[in-house]
Design an enzyme around this catalytic site. Sequence first.
Site, PDB file in Angstrom:
ATOM      1  N   VAL A   1       3.159   0.375   4.239  1.00  0.00           N
ATOM      2  CA  VAL A   1       2.427   1.134   5.264  1.00  0.00           C
ATOM      3  C   VAL A   1       1.012   0.597   5.425  1.00  0.00           C
ATOM      4  O   VAL A   1       0.451   0.051   4.490  1.00  0.00           O
ATOM      5  CB  VAL A   1       2.385   2.628   4.879  1.00  0.00           C
ATOM      6  CG1 VAL A   1       3.789   3.199   4.817  1.00  0.00           C
ATOM      7  CG2 VAL A   1       1.641   2.893   3.576  1.00  0.00           C
ATOM      8  N   THR A   2       0.447   0.801   6.609  1.00  0.00           N
ATOM      9  CA  THR A   2       1.109   1.248   7.817  1.00  0.00           C
ATOM     10  C   THR A   2       1.482   0.027   8.664  1.00  0.00           C
ATOM     11  O   THR A   2       0.838  -1.018   8.573  1.00  0.00           O
ATOM     12  CB  THR A   2       0.220   2.191   8.682  1.00  0.00           C
ATOM     13  OG1 THR A   2      -0.952   1.501   9.119  1.00  0.00           O
ATOM     14  CG2 THR A   2      -0.182   3.429   7.885  1.00  0.00           C
TER      15      THR A   2
ATOM     16  N   LYS B   1      -6.586  -4.897  -3.105  1.00  0.00           N
ATOM     17  CA  LYS B   1      -7.214  -5.540  -1.950  1.00  0.00           C
ATOM     18  C   LYS B   1      -8.260  -4.611  -1.329  1.00  0.00           C
ATOM     19  O   LYS B   1      -8.004  -3.414  -1.142  1.00  0.00           O
ATOM     20  CB  LYS B   1      -6.145  -5.938  -0.920  1.00  0.00           C
ATOM     21  CG  LYS B   1      -5.347  -4.777  -0.331  1.00  0.00           C
ATOM     22  CD  LYS B   1      -4.209  -5.335   0.501  1.00  0.00           C
ATOM     23  CE  LYS B   1      -3.479  -4.305   1.318  1.00  0.00           C
ATOM     24  NZ  LYS B   1      -4.241  -3.546   2.282  1.00  0.00           N
TER      25      LYS B   1
ATOM     26  N   GLU C   1      -4.610  -0.745  -1.365  1.00  0.00           N
ATOM     27  CA  GLU C   1      -5.910  -0.827  -0.703  1.00  0.00           C
ATOM     28  C   GLU C   1      -6.897   0.052  -1.456  1.00  0.00           C
ATOM     29  O   GLU C   1      -6.606   1.216  -1.724  1.00  0.00           O
ATOM     30  CB  GLU C   1      -5.811  -0.362   0.763  1.00  0.00           C
ATOM     31  CG  GLU C   1      -7.163  -0.438   1.479  1.00  0.00           C
ATOM     32  CD  GLU C   1      -7.093  -0.039   2.959  1.00  0.00           C
ATOM     33  OE1 GLU C   1      -5.987   0.142   3.480  1.00  0.00           O
ATOM     34  OE2 GLU C   1      -8.184   0.061   3.560  1.00  0.00           O
TER      35      GLU C   1
ATOM     36  N   ASP D   1       0.785  -1.247   0.000  1.00  0.00           N
ATOM     37  CA  ASP D   1       0.000   0.000   0.000  1.00  0.00           C
ATOM     38  C   ASP D   1       0.817   1.298   0.000  1.00  0.00           C
ATOM     39  O   ASP D   1       0.447   2.263   0.696  1.00  0.00           O
ATOM     40  CB  ASP D   1      -0.974   0.018   1.195  1.00  0.00           C
ATOM     41  CG  ASP D   1      -1.964  -1.131   1.161  1.00  0.00           C
ATOM     42  OD1 ASP D   1      -1.950  -1.914   0.197  1.00  0.00           O
ATOM     43  OD2 ASP D   1      -2.762  -1.249   2.110  1.00  0.00           O
TER      44      ASP D   1
ATOM     45  N   LYS E   1      -7.645  -4.765   4.890  1.00  0.00           N
ATOM     46  CA  LYS E   1      -6.336  -4.427   5.433  1.00  0.00           C
ATOM     47  C   LYS E   1      -5.325  -5.525   5.098  1.00  0.00           C
ATOM     48  O   LYS E   1      -4.194  -5.256   4.716  1.00  0.00           O
ATOM     49  CB  LYS E   1      -6.416  -4.233   6.956  1.00  0.00           C
ATOM     50  CG  LYS E   1      -7.452  -3.196   7.397  1.00  0.00           C
ATOM     51  CD  LYS E   1      -7.211  -1.840   6.775  1.00  0.00           C
ATOM     52  CE  LYS E   1      -8.172  -0.795   7.327  1.00  0.00           C
ATOM     53  NZ  LYS E   1      -8.376   0.314   6.382  1.00  0.00           N
TER      54      LYS E   1
ATOM     55  N   CYS F   1      -2.079  -2.376   7.851  1.00  0.00           N
ATOM     56  CA  CYS F   1      -2.046  -3.322   6.721  1.00  0.00           C
ATOM     57  C   CYS F   1      -0.814  -4.225   6.729  1.00  0.00           C
ATOM     58  O   CYS F   1      -0.894  -5.379   6.302  1.00  0.00           O
ATOM     59  CB  CYS F   1      -2.183  -2.569   5.415  1.00  0.00           C
ATOM     60  SG  CYS F   1      -3.832  -1.831   5.250  1.00  0.00           S
TER      61      CYS F   1
HETATM   62  N1  TIU Z   1      -2.637   0.404   4.248  1.00  0.00           N
HETATM   63  C1  TIU Z   1      -3.121   0.690   5.456  1.00  0.00           C
HETATM   64  O1  TIU Z   1      -2.464   0.502   6.473  1.00  0.00           O
HETATM   65  N2  TIU Z   1      -4.380   1.263   5.492  1.00  0.00           N
HETATM   66  C2  TIU Z   1      -4.819   2.073   6.506  1.00  0.00           C
HETATM   67  O2  TIU Z   1      -5.955   2.522   6.504  1.00  0.00           O
HETATM   68  N3  TIU Z   1      -3.909   2.392   7.469  1.00  0.00           N
HETATM   69  C3  TIU Z   1      -4.061   3.249   8.508  1.00  0.00           C
HETATM   70  O3  TIU Z   1      -3.162   3.301   9.342  1.00  0.00           O
HETATM   71  N4  TIU Z   1      -5.142   4.012   8.592  1.00  0.00           N
END
Ligand code: TIU
Length: 227
Positions: free
Chosen positions: A164-165, A136, A79, A31, A139, A169
């Site tokens: 991230v994060t 996807k 995502e 992501d 998460k 995810c």
């Molecule tokens: N990719 C991912 O971690 N999606 C999130 O929404 N992360 C947050 O930390 N919000």
Amino acid sequence: MTMPASATLSVAAEPYPFEFAPATCALLIIDMQRDFLEPGGFGEMLGNDVSQLRRTIEPNRKLLAAWRAKGLAVLHTREGHRPDLTDLPPAKKVRGRSKTCIGDAGPMGRILVRGEAGHDIIPELYPLPTEPVIDKPGKGAFFATDLHAILQNLGIKQLVVTGVTTEVCVNTTVREANDRGYDCLVPEDCVGSYFPEFQMMGLKMIKAQGGIFGWVSDSGKIIAALG
Ligand code: TIU
């Protein structure tokens, strides 16, 4: 240069060295999307400090270059949701009670909608045409995707997971991968959280209890092991 399939390498890691055969180990980048990382994107609009995520770009770029140079498998995830939002659970849409939510017009197109500029991967880490991109809706990268099938078809047994994060995810994907039989190595400089305390605890949770979900190292040690 392509690695010989039989080579086994060792990376200094916690809780103990990570042994891997490069030919059966994939780099899975989670992501690294414009809406999460770029100033003016959705993440920053929600009040998050994107610099906490942006520090991961350069280490990821170097690790990706080293991985590609050895001809090893690379996969990327994003995502996001279908433009008609039929794969967006209503609970996910309304969570947070934000005025602007997934599917609404945001600073870089409709937020977390496939095909929109903000949904795409940052230019620094843009996938090559040969690198699968997994779209996807959740998460975890294994939920409602063909990631497991693709990894099985490629003969992949181990993963280096970045992106991230860290606590959302990345951690969800590492847990899902763990239950499906993959070893996971997480380079700490290549994963980021908007919250420093979650960055630290997210990594601790992976490597605790003898590596309950996997190993933690850094990109320099992985690149050194690749040679
Ligand atoms: N990719 C991912 O971690 N999606 C999130 O929404 N992360 C947050 O930390 N919000």
